[in-house]
Enzyme design. Sequence first.
Site, PDB file in Angstrom:
ATOM      1  N   GLY A  38       1.129  -1.298   0.306  1.00 47.81           N
ATOM      2  CA  GLY A  38       0.382   0.021   0.184  1.00 47.81           C
ATOM      3  C   GLY A  38       0.825   1.187  -0.077  1.00 47.81           C
ATOM      4  O   GLY A  38       0.089   2.423  -0.319  1.00 47.81           O
ATOM      5  N   ASP A  93       0.023   3.133   4.540  1.00 51.20           N
ATOM      6  CA  ASP A  93      -0.673   4.163   3.992  1.00 51.20           C
ATOM      7  C   ASP A  93      -2.164   4.151   4.123  1.00 51.20           C
ATOM      8  O   ASP A  93      -1.664   5.628   3.942  1.00 51.20           O
ATOM      9  CB  ASP A  93      -1.113   3.071   2.116  1.00 51.20           C
ATOM     10  N   ASP A  96      -5.951   2.398  10.185  1.00 46.73           N
ATOM     11  CA  ASP A  96      -7.321   2.575  10.817  1.00 46.73           C
ATOM     12  C   ASP A  96      -7.619   2.104  11.726  1.00 46.73           C
ATOM     13  O   ASP A  96      -8.178   2.884  12.584  1.00 46.73           O
ATOM     14  CB  ASP A  96      -8.164   1.479   9.181  1.00 46.73           C
ATOM     15  N   LYS A 124      -8.023   7.130   9.415  1.00 44.26           N
ATOM     16  CA  LYS A 124      -9.326   7.219   8.935  1.00 44.26           C
ATOM     17  C   LYS A 124      -9.789   7.194  10.838  1.00 44.26           C
ATOM     18  O   LYS A 124      -9.119   6.277  11.495  1.00 44.26           O
ATOM     19  CB  LYS A 124      -9.383   5.587   8.836  1.00 44.26           C
ATOM     20  N   PHE A 145     -14.783   3.218   2.889  1.00 46.78           N
ATOM     21  CA  PHE A 145     -13.730   2.738   1.885  1.00 46.78           C
ATOM     22  C   PHE A 145     -12.819   3.152   1.018  1.00 46.78           C
ATOM     23  O   PHE A 145     -13.568   3.256  -0.538  1.00 46.78           O
ATOM     24  CB  PHE A 145     -14.141   1.386   1.863  1.00 46.78           C
ATOM     25  N   VAL A 146     -11.452   3.793   0.834  1.00 44.49           N
ATOM     26  CA  VAL A 146     -10.926   4.234  -0.193  1.00 44.49           C
ATOM     27  C   VAL A 146      -9.799   3.557  -0.485  1.00 44.49           C
ATOM     28  O   VAL A 146      -9.421   2.847  -0.401  1.00 44.49           O
ATOM     29  CB  VAL A 146     -10.078   5.637   0.308  1.00 44.49           C
ATOM     30  N   ASP A 152      -5.826  -0.784  -1.729  1.00 44.90           N
ATOM     31  CA  ASP A 152      -6.578  -1.049  -3.165  1.00 44.90           C
ATOM     32  C   ASP A 152      -7.618  -2.284  -2.555  1.00 44.90           C
ATOM     33  O   ASP A 152      -8.008  -1.599  -1.704  1.00 44.90           O
ATOM     34  CB  ASP A 152      -5.487  -2.962  -3.691  1.00 44.90           C
ATOM     35  N   ARG A 158      -4.953   0.536  -7.318  1.00 48.25           N
ATOM     36  CA  ARG A 158      -3.390   0.736  -6.912  1.00 48.25           C
ATOM     37  C   ARG A 158      -2.948   2.443  -7.216  1.00 48.25           C
ATOM     38  O   ARG A 158      -2.715   3.398  -7.061  1.00 48.25           O
ATOM     39  CB  ARG A 158      -2.215   0.045  -6.250  1.00 48.25           C
TER      40      ARG A 158
END
Length: 182
Positions: A38, A93, A96, A124, A145-146, A152, A158
């Site tokens: 990521g 990346d 979360d 997040k 969700f991005v 990805d 990506r």
Amino acid sequence: MKVLINEEEIHRGIARLASQLHERYGKEPLTIVAIMTGSLVMLADLIRSLEMPVRISLIRASSYRGGMTSGELTIENGDMLDIRGRDVVLIDDIFDTGKTLAEVTRRLEQHQPRSLSTAVFLNKRGNSVVNQAPDYCVFDIPNEFVVGYGLDYDDLYRNLPYVGVLEEADLVSHQRIYDPSK
Ligand code: IMP
Ligand code: MG
């Protein structure tokens, strides 16, 4: 797909992170440990904005298996560089639940770096289950969700140069386009 952060904003965000790192480390050599896959795009952009000597070490962590649900965390650090006595910045990346960053931090600390800080591209809000926050976040985002800029869904998207929110309609076309059995 709804664009959440565009290319221009990303460019400015990475430049901001680079100056925060210059402020903190000056001209001291840095070891960047990047969590694959990521943080690949962030890594490529960030290191080209850094002026100190930089070493790069890749480790692989995966917790999201085939979609949006969190699975068991696996970490492979294959041929990681020696970080003992080094100033290390760990990058990922997205933060979360925070489990990945917390676990990788714990493992890196066992190798006794001189210092260890953490930087994530996205943070997040409101999902963290660990008592550790990243030292640097390029962007705070809502709990959606991005994908894109390294992130990805099912190992796709990506390569998007922006960050987009994956919506219901995108998932339908995702299935149609990418499922080889259909
Ligand atoms: P954490 O361990 O729950 O903090 O999850 C971190 C990892 O989950 C990241 O490195 C991503 O690979 C993945 N992840 C979490 N949220 C998203 C998202 O919105 N889009 C894509 N990947 C995500
Ligand atoms: Mg990841």
